[in-house]
Design a protein around this motif. Structure first.
Motif, short mmCIF file in Angstrom:
data_model
loop_
_atom_site.label_atom_id
_atom_site.label_comp_id
_atom_site.label_asym_id
_atom_site.label_seq_id
_atom_site.Cartn_x
_atom_site.Cartn_y
_atom_site.Cartn_z
N LEU A 77 0.85 -1.18 0.00
CA LEU A 77 0.00 0.00 0.00
C LEU A 77 0.89 1.24 0.00
CD1 LEU A 77 -2.62 -1.08 2.70
CD2 LEU A 77 -2.73 -1.41 0.23
N SER A 78 0.57 2.17 -0.88
CA SER A 78 1.43 3.35 -1.03
C SER A 78 0.62 4.63 -0.90
CB SER A 78 2.11 3.35 -2.40
OG SER A 78 2.85 2.17 -2.60
N THR A 79 1.29 5.66 -0.42
CA THR A 79 0.74 7.01 -0.41
C THR A 79 1.60 7.89 -1.31
OG1 THR A 79 -0.14 6.88 1.84
CG2 THR A 79 0.26 9.05 0.98
N ILE A 80 0.94 8.63 -2.20
CA ILE A 80 1.61 9.62 -3.03
C ILE A 80 1.12 10.99 -2.61
CG2 ILE A 80 2.00 10.47 -5.37
CD1 ILE A 80 1.24 7.68 -6.36
N PHE A 81 2.04 11.87 -2.26
CA PHE A 81 1.67 13.22 -1.85
C PHE A 81 1.42 14.04 -3.11
CE2 PHE A 81 3.04 17.44 0.10
CZ PHE A 81 1.79 17.64 0.66
N THR A 82 0.17 14.47 -3.30
CA THR A 82 -0.23 15.03 -4.59
C THR A 82 0.00 16.53 -4.75
OG1 THR A 82 -2.50 15.27 -3.81
CG2 THR A 82 -1.95 13.25 -4.98
N ASN A 83 0.02 17.29 -3.65
CA ASN A 83 0.11 18.75 -3.76
C ASN A 83 1.33 19.30 -3.03
OD1 ASN A 83 -2.34 18.73 -5.13
ND2 ASN A 83 -3.53 19.05 -3.27
#
Length: 616
Positions: free
Chosen positions: A455-461
């Motif tokens: 499971l991954s989190t991508i910081f979008t802003n």
């Protein structure tokens, strides 16, 4: 080549460059030359098979670039894999075809780029790809049964898309249901609605019949490569844009390039178009005398146009992941990652029939999530305080860069407090991510036995902004790349909150049914018991998603822009930039689709400017 003079010279045969080559050569009266530093590897199995994309990293098919040591990431140098072949990064990526959001695309116009908004760009997204047909029987399994429309009827473009791998894989439905139970369900097709929050099954740019990756070379170049007016030269590294003499000193008239047979020049009757990417296009501008005069003079490069925005505003998506052991019997890519011969042989055999493990990168599901899900009470006060404390100072007479940073800050702040805009996207990969390399040996640890879900989190802003600049006059010398990851305290605060939530996600039903319980983390993966342990984990483990944009930003000159709304370099005639480097604010998800759409619109703009024929 039939001639050493062409109407248009396109520098870079990547995602944007091949879109331009296709569309501009639709007019048979125009001669087009594409110069690509890499070769054509479309028939290479590592390029064709989505499940083998990892094998391209560190290979001869990418540039091998790294950042400067990142202070906020424990001094690590981060790999920035960028494709060096026809098709560019679209040919070496995982092929994830994720939608942008209406709100974030609209910010481009807010920053002063009239005509660059969702309403204008939506038809160009549809022009890029073909939306897959979803049988009624699969709608619930794919999590689209609640959508008003499950496909984009306008989308009939060159890039084929599909829900890669097994459409019945249980993680798709479990993922969507888990978020839906908590009020985060993508209510309609994000490609047509521009919706920004919720979970969905992820499209892949793959052929639905063959399972092969569909990238810019296969989708845009191969179908038209036999056009008599389209010329492509591979293994050709451009090192300089050439300008005229006398009254043409500010006019691009051609380029100089290195090939296997030596250094050559070629002339452009109409335009030189840089489509070399976020790290290479600003490099070429600087080598050609366009950029910060202090840098150029220091390297004894003649200044053609002073422009301090070149190479600045670099932004990227950072990713951090957690890996847990999956229940027995769940199909994952782990046997391929471990190099098990029986599994590889079977997968290769299946791939010949357009099926099996190699037809998918393993990333099947995504969710766009606001920070509101994770921050409440006192944490909101902390976030507001951090935002106010680090608000950019503009002063009485702000510089163009200060004006730009203040405007971008306002956009990010507004998005953070909007429950309908994401600050992160989550991904589910059926397989284990490789552990970070040993700091001494530089080698990655071998894959673990068993089956895993990552499971991954991508910081979008991100608010953190960096730069890329040349350090020598040679095109063969890598540039200095410093994204300055997490130098904004707001980025640290928000990203950490998302990582804390991600750590709890596999405990939530029905997704929890796919993990061994109690959870069994991947080898040496820490457990989070508070915000600060999560923050330390990010420092040691966050990596780049290779979503680099912004270094030749389309912005007004008073915001340190490099190109105008027609993508022309300010103060220079017959020179444009058309690639990810002109994107002023990074959209959520994966920018591949946005670069395609941007290039499609750029082709129409160029045709309009020159009165060229448009395909019927």
């Amino acid at each position: 080549m039939a001639s050493e003079e062409y109407d248009f010279i396109i520098v870079g045969g990547g995602t944007a460059g091949l879109v331009l080559a296709n569309r501009l050569s639709e007019d048979p009266t125009q001669s087009i030359l594409v110069l690509e530093a890499g070769s054509n590897h479309s028939k290479n199995i590592r390029v064709k098979a989505p499940g083998l994309f990892r094998t391209l990293v560190g290979s001869e098919l990418e540039w091998g670039l790294k950042t400067e040591p990142q202070e906020r990431l424990n001094g690590r140098r981060i790999n920035l894999a960028q494709g060096k072949m026809l098709g560019g990064t679209s040919a070496m990526s995982a092929g994830l075809f994720a939608p942008p959001t209406k709100a974030m695309i609209d910010t481009w116009a807010t920053l002063g780029n009239e005509g660059w908004d969702w309403e204008t760009l939506e038809p160009y997204y549809a022009k890029v790809y073909t939306s897959p047909i979803i049988p009624k029987s699969l709608e619930k399994k794919l999590g689209v049964d609640g959508w008003e429309t499950n496909r984009d009827e306008m989308a009939k473009g060159p890039v084929e898309t599909t829900f890669s791998g097994d459409p019945l894989h249980p993680i798709r439905e479990a993922w969507v249901e888990t978020f839906k139970d908590r009020g985060y369900f993508m209510r309609d097709n994000p490609w047509t609605s521009g919706e920004a929050v919720g979970a969905f099954s992820l499209l892949s740019s793959s052929d639905p019949v063959t399972g092969e990756k569909n990238h810019a070379a296969t989708a845009y170049y191969n179908p038209v490569k036999h056009r008599e007016n389209l010329h492509t030269l591979t293994d050709a590294t451009v090192d300089k844009v050439l300008f005229g003499d006398g009254h043409l000193v500010d006019t691009a008239v051609g380029v100089r390039y290195h090939s296997k047979t030596g250094m050559k020049t070629v002339s452009a009757r109409k335009e030189v178009i840089l489509a070399a990417g976020t790290l290479q296009s600003p490099k070429l501008l600087e080598l050609s005398g366009i950029g910060n005069p202090d840098l150029l003079k220091r390297l004894d490069i003649e200044v053609v146009k002073e422009m301090t925005g070149v190479g600045e505003n670099l932004q990227d998506h950072m990713l951090c992941y957690l890996c847990f052991e999956a229940v027995d019997g769940l199909e994952t890519l782990d046997p391929i990652y471990r190099g098990e011969s029986d599994a590889i042989n079977q997968a290769m055999e299946d791939f010949e029939d357009g099926a099996g493990l190699l037809t998918s990168s393993g990333v099947l599901s995504s969710a766009y999530m606001p920070v509101i899900e994770h921050v409440a009470g006192h944490s909101w006060d902390v976030l507001r305080s951090v935002l106010e404390e680090h608000r950019p100072s503009t002063g009485a007479q702000p510089s163009p860069a200060e004006t730009r940073d203040a405007a971008i800050y306002e956009i990010a702040e507004k998005a953070l407090f909007d429950p309908n805009q994401p600050s992160a996207s989550y991904l589910a990969l059926v397989g284990q991510m490789p552990g970070l390399p040993n700091p001494i040996t530089k080698r990655h640890p071998p894959p673990e036995p068993g089956s895993y879900i990552t499971l991954s989190t991508i910081f979008t802003n991100p608010l953190s902004r960096g730069h890329v600049h040349i350090k020598a006059r040679s095109v063969f010398e890598p540039p200095v790349i410093d994204p300055r990851y997490f130098t904004s305290p707001i980025d640290v605060e928000v990203f950490t909150q998302h990582m804390v939530y991600l750590h709890n996600l596999p405990k939530l039903p029905p997704l929890s049914s796919l993990f061994k319980q109690p959870l069994k983390p991947y080898k040496n993966q820490p457990r989070f018991n508070n915000f600060y342990t999560a923050m330390r984990y990010i420092q040691t483990s966050a990596i780049s998603m290779w979503h680099l944009v912004g270094t030749c930003s389309m912005l007004p000159e008073d915001k340190a822009g490099v190109v105008d709304t027609r993508l022309r370099v300010y103060g220079v005639r017959n020179l444009r930039v058309v690639d990810a480097s002109v994107i002023p604010v990074l959209p959520p998800g994966h920018p591949q689709s946005t670069v395609y759409a941007l290039a499609e619109r750029a082709a129409d703009i160029i045709k309009e400017d020159h009165g060229l024929m448009t395909a019927s």
